[in-house]
Scaffold this motif. Structure first.
Motif, PDB file in Angstrom:
ATOM      1  N   LEU A  89       8.460  46.619 -13.998  1.00  0.00           N
ATOM      2  CA  LEU A  89       8.159  46.153 -15.343  1.00  0.00           C
ATOM      3  C   LEU A  89       9.344  45.354 -15.867  1.00  0.00           C
ATOM      4  O   LEU A  89      10.499  45.760 -15.685  1.00  0.00           O
ATOM      5  CB  LEU A  89       7.884  47.341 -16.272  1.00  0.00           C
ATOM      6  CG  LEU A  89       7.578  47.009 -17.741  1.00  0.00           C
ATOM      7  CD1 LEU A  89       6.262  46.241 -17.852  1.00  0.00           C
ATOM      8  CD2 LEU A  89       7.536  48.282 -18.583  1.00  0.00           C
ATOM      9  N   ALA A 121       4.312  42.423 -14.122  1.00  0.00           N
ATOM     10  CA  ALA A 121       4.039  43.212 -15.323  1.00  0.00           C
ATOM     11  C   ALA A 121       5.151  42.970 -16.343  1.00  0.00           C
ATOM     12  O   ALA A 121       6.335  43.019 -16.001  1.00  0.00           O
ATOM     13  CB  ALA A 121       3.956  44.692 -14.974  1.00  0.00           C
ATOM     14  N   GLY A 123       6.515  43.712 -20.561  1.00  0.00           N
ATOM     15  CA  GLY A 123       6.350  44.659 -21.649  1.00  0.00           C
ATOM     16  C   GLY A 123       7.204  44.293 -22.845  1.00  0.00           C
ATOM     17  O   GLY A 123       8.056  43.394 -22.775  1.00  0.00           O
ATOM     18  N   TRP A 132       8.647  51.547 -23.949  1.00  0.00           N
ATOM     19  CA  TRP A 132       8.140  50.234 -23.540  1.00  0.00           C
ATOM     20  C   TRP A 132       6.625  50.281 -23.421  1.00  0.00           C
ATOM     21  O   TRP A 132       6.058  51.292 -23.010  1.00  0.00           O
ATOM     22  CB  TRP A 132       8.746  49.819 -22.196  1.00  0.00           C
ATOM     23  CG  TRP A 132      10.187  49.438 -22.318  1.00  0.00           C
ATOM     24  CD1 TRP A 132      11.267  50.265 -22.169  1.00  0.00           C
ATOM     25  CD2 TRP A 132      10.705  48.146 -22.624  1.00  0.00           C
ATOM     26  NE1 TRP A 132      12.426  49.565 -22.374  1.00  0.00           N
ATOM     27  CE2 TRP A 132      12.116  48.263 -22.649  1.00  0.00           C
ATOM     28  CE3 TRP A 132      10.133  46.912 -22.887  1.00  0.00           C
ATOM     29  CZ2 TRP A 132      12.951  47.177 -22.934  1.00  0.00           C
ATOM     30  CZ3 TRP A 132      10.958  45.830 -23.155  1.00  0.00           C
ATOM     31  CH2 TRP A 132      12.343  45.968 -23.172  1.00  0.00           C
ATOM     32  N   LYS A 134       3.371  47.966 -21.838  1.00  0.00           N
ATOM     33  CA  LYS A 134       2.914  46.815 -21.065  1.00  0.00           C
ATOM     34  C   LYS A 134       2.084  45.900 -21.953  1.00  0.00           C
ATOM     35  O   LYS A 134       1.363  46.368 -22.836  1.00  0.00           O
ATOM     36  CB  LYS A 134       2.089  47.260 -19.857  1.00  0.00           C
ATOM     37  CG  LYS A 134       2.930  47.893 -18.752  1.00  0.00           C
ATOM     38  CD  LYS A 134       2.080  48.241 -17.537  1.00  0.00           C
ATOM     39  CE  LYS A 134       2.946  48.820 -16.435  1.00  0.00           C
ATOM     40  NZ  LYS A 134       2.146  49.203 -15.243  1.00  0.00           N
ATOM     41  N   ARG A 135       2.187  44.601 -21.705  1.00  0.00           N
ATOM     42  CA  ARG A 135       1.461  43.608 -22.496  1.00  0.00           C
ATOM     43  C   ARG A 135       0.723  42.637 -21.581  1.00  0.00           C
ATOM     44  O   ARG A 135       1.135  42.376 -20.455  1.00  0.00           O
ATOM     45  CB  ARG A 135       2.426  42.812 -23.378  1.00  0.00           C
ATOM     46  CG  ARG A 135       3.216  43.644 -24.370  1.00  0.00           C
ATOM     47  CD  ARG A 135       2.323  44.295 -25.394  1.00  0.00           C
ATOM     48  NE  ARG A 135       3.071  45.027 -26.405  1.00  0.00           N
ATOM     49  CZ  ARG A 135       2.566  46.016 -27.131  1.00  0.00           C
ATOM     50  NH1 ARG A 135       1.308  46.398 -26.956  1.00  0.00           N
ATOM     51  NH2 ARG A 135       3.301  46.624 -28.040  1.00  0.00           N
ATOM     52  N   SER A 146       0.425  37.868 -18.324  1.00  0.00           N
ATOM     53  CA  SER A 146       0.567  38.743 -17.169  1.00  0.00           C
ATOM     54  C   SER A 146      -0.800  39.128 -16.635  1.00  0.00           C
ATOM     55  O   SER A 146      -1.566  39.813 -17.321  1.00  0.00           O
ATOM     56  CB  SER A 146       1.353  39.996 -17.559  1.00  0.00           C
ATOM     57  OG  SER A 146       1.244  40.985 -16.557  1.00  0.00           O
ATOM     58  N   GLY A 149      -1.051  42.761 -16.286  1.00  0.00           N
ATOM     59  CA  GLY A 149      -1.143  43.328 -17.618  1.00  0.00           C
ATOM     60  C   GLY A 149      -2.572  43.401 -18.127  1.00  0.00           C
ATOM     61  O   GLY A 149      -2.925  44.292 -18.903  1.00  0.00           O
ATOM     62  N   GLU A 152      -3.695  46.612 -16.691  1.00  0.00           N
ATOM     63  CA  GLU A 152      -2.879  47.798 -16.921  1.00  0.00           C
ATOM     64  C   GLU A 152      -2.508  48.051 -18.377  1.00  0.00           C
ATOM     65  O   GLU A 152      -2.274  49.202 -18.760  1.00  0.00           O
ATOM     66  CB  GLU A 152      -1.577  47.674 -16.100  1.00  0.00           C
ATOM     67  CG  GLU A 152      -1.797  47.575 -14.602  1.00  0.00           C
ATOM     68  CD  GLU A 152      -0.527  47.167 -13.850  1.00  0.00           C
ATOM     69  OE1 GLU A 152       0.537  47.074 -14.510  1.00  0.00           O
ATOM     70  OE2 GLU A 152      -0.605  46.953 -12.636  1.00  0.00           O
ATOM     71  N   ALA A 153      -2.416  46.993 -19.199  1.00  0.00           N
ATOM     72  CA  ALA A 153      -1.906  47.180 -20.560  1.00  0.00           C
ATOM     73  C   ALA A 153      -2.926  47.834 -21.502  1.00  0.00           C
ATOM     74  O   ALA A 153      -2.631  48.868 -22.108  1.00  0.00           O
ATOM     75  CB  ALA A 153      -1.401  45.853 -21.119  1.00  0.00           C
TER      76      ALA A 153
END
Length: 254
Positions: A89, A121, A123, A132, A134-135, A146, A149, A152-153
Motif C-alpha cells: 500500500l 494500491a 491510500g 490508513w 485504501k482509495r 487505482s 482499489g 479492495e477499497a
C-alpha cells in the motif's frame, strides 16, 4: 479550464483505457487521448526511491517509507516488470507529488489533466480514526486511479468476509470468485472483473470534474460522481441507470 485530458494505460489490468477515453470525450469539452503506462512515459531517476518513501508499513502508523537498499531494488524491479508488484500500500498523496514532479514543465498546467491508472494500491490517512484507508482515486494533478482499489477499497457485504474466512480455514487459501458470488448475497467487484472498465469511467470523469469545477464529489448516491464507500453503492453509481443525478446530467449526459 481543462481543454486536454491524457489517460494512461494500466497494462497489467483488464481495463480498456481507450474505451474509457472515448466515453469521456463524448461528455466533456476537451480532447481526450491515451498514452502508455505513466511510469514508463514519465520515468525519472528517483522514481523507485519516491515509491519506497511512499510505502505504508503499517495500517495504524502515520509515518511512511522504507528506503533500505533492498526495498529500492524491489521498486526498481516493479517499475520494470509491473506484474511482479503487489501486496504493498502506498501513500496516495506522496505518489501524486512524485508523479507531478515527473511531468514535463510544459504539461504540468491545469489546462492539461493527466489521469494515471495504476496497478498499485493507494491510500490516504484518516485523522478521524488514526489509520490508513485504501482509495480508488486521489484527485488532482495528476489524478490517480487505482485499479486494485476499485476491488479492495469500497467495503463488500459483511457476509463476503465471513465466507472468505470460513473457506480459508477449511482449505488454506482464498476461495475462487464464483464460489463467493454464489454463496454471498449482493453484488460486488472482484479482481479482473469484466465490469472494471465500465466502473472506472465515472472515476475518470470525477478527475475531470474536480479540475474543471473544484468540486470533489457528488453527494447524491447513484450519480457517477458519487464517492462510494461500499461496493453496493459503487455498483449502483457506476453500473446502473441513470448515470447521473439531475444536476450533473445537465453537464455530462451524452
Amino acid at each position: 479550464m481543462v481543454d486536454r485530458v491524457i489517460c494512461y494505460r494500466a497494462p497489467t489490468t483488464v481495463v480498456d483505457v481507450a474505451e474509457s477515453a472515448d466515453w469521456l470525450e463524448e461528455r466533456v469539452d476537451a480532447t481526450v487521448s491515451v498514452r502508455d503506462r505513466f511510469l514508463e512515459v514519465h520515468r525519472t531517476d528517483d522514481l523507485a526511491e519516491r515509491f519506497a518513501e511512499a510505502r505504508v508499513p503499517s495500517p495504524y502508523e502515520r509515518e511512511t517509507g522504507n528506503t533500505m537498499l533492498g526495498t529500492i531494488r524491489y521498486e526498481e524491479r516493479a517499475l520494470e516488470a509491473p506484474e511482479r508488484e503487489g501486496g504493498v500500500l502506498y501513500d496516495g498523496a506522496a505518489v501524486q507529488r512524485a508523479l507531478n514532479a515527473a511531468l514535463p514543465a510544459e504539461e504540468r498546467v491545469l489546462e492539461t489533466l493527466h489521469v494515471a491508472l495504476l496497478d498499485r494500491a493507494i491510500g490516504t490517512w484518516g485523522d478521524h480514526d488514526g489509520r490508513w484507508h485504501k482509495r480508488v482515486t486521489v484527485l488532482g494533478q495528476p489524478a490517480l486511479l487505482s485499479v486494485p482499489g476499485l476491488y479492495e477499497a469500497p467495503a463488500k457485504p459483511e457476509e463476503y468476509y465471513k465466507e472468505k474466512q470460513r473457506h480459508a480455514l477449511l482449505s488454506g487459501d482464498a476461495p475462487p470468485r464464483e464460489v463467493l458470488e454464489n454463496q454471498v448475497e449482493g453484488d460486488f467487484l472482484v479482481e479482473n472483473d469484466p465490469r472494471t472498465t465500465d466502473a472506472l469511467m465515472g472515476y475518470v470523469l470525477q478527475a475531470y470534474h474536480y479540475l474543471e469545477t473544484g468540486e470533489s464529489f457528488c453527494d447524491r448516491a447513484g450519480c457517477r460522481l458519487f464517492n462510494a464507500h461500499y461496493q453496493e453503492d459503487l455498483i449502483d453509481a457506476q453500473l446502473r441507470e441513470p448515470e447521473f443525478c439531475g444536476e450533473h446530467a445537465q453537464l455530462y449526459e451524452s
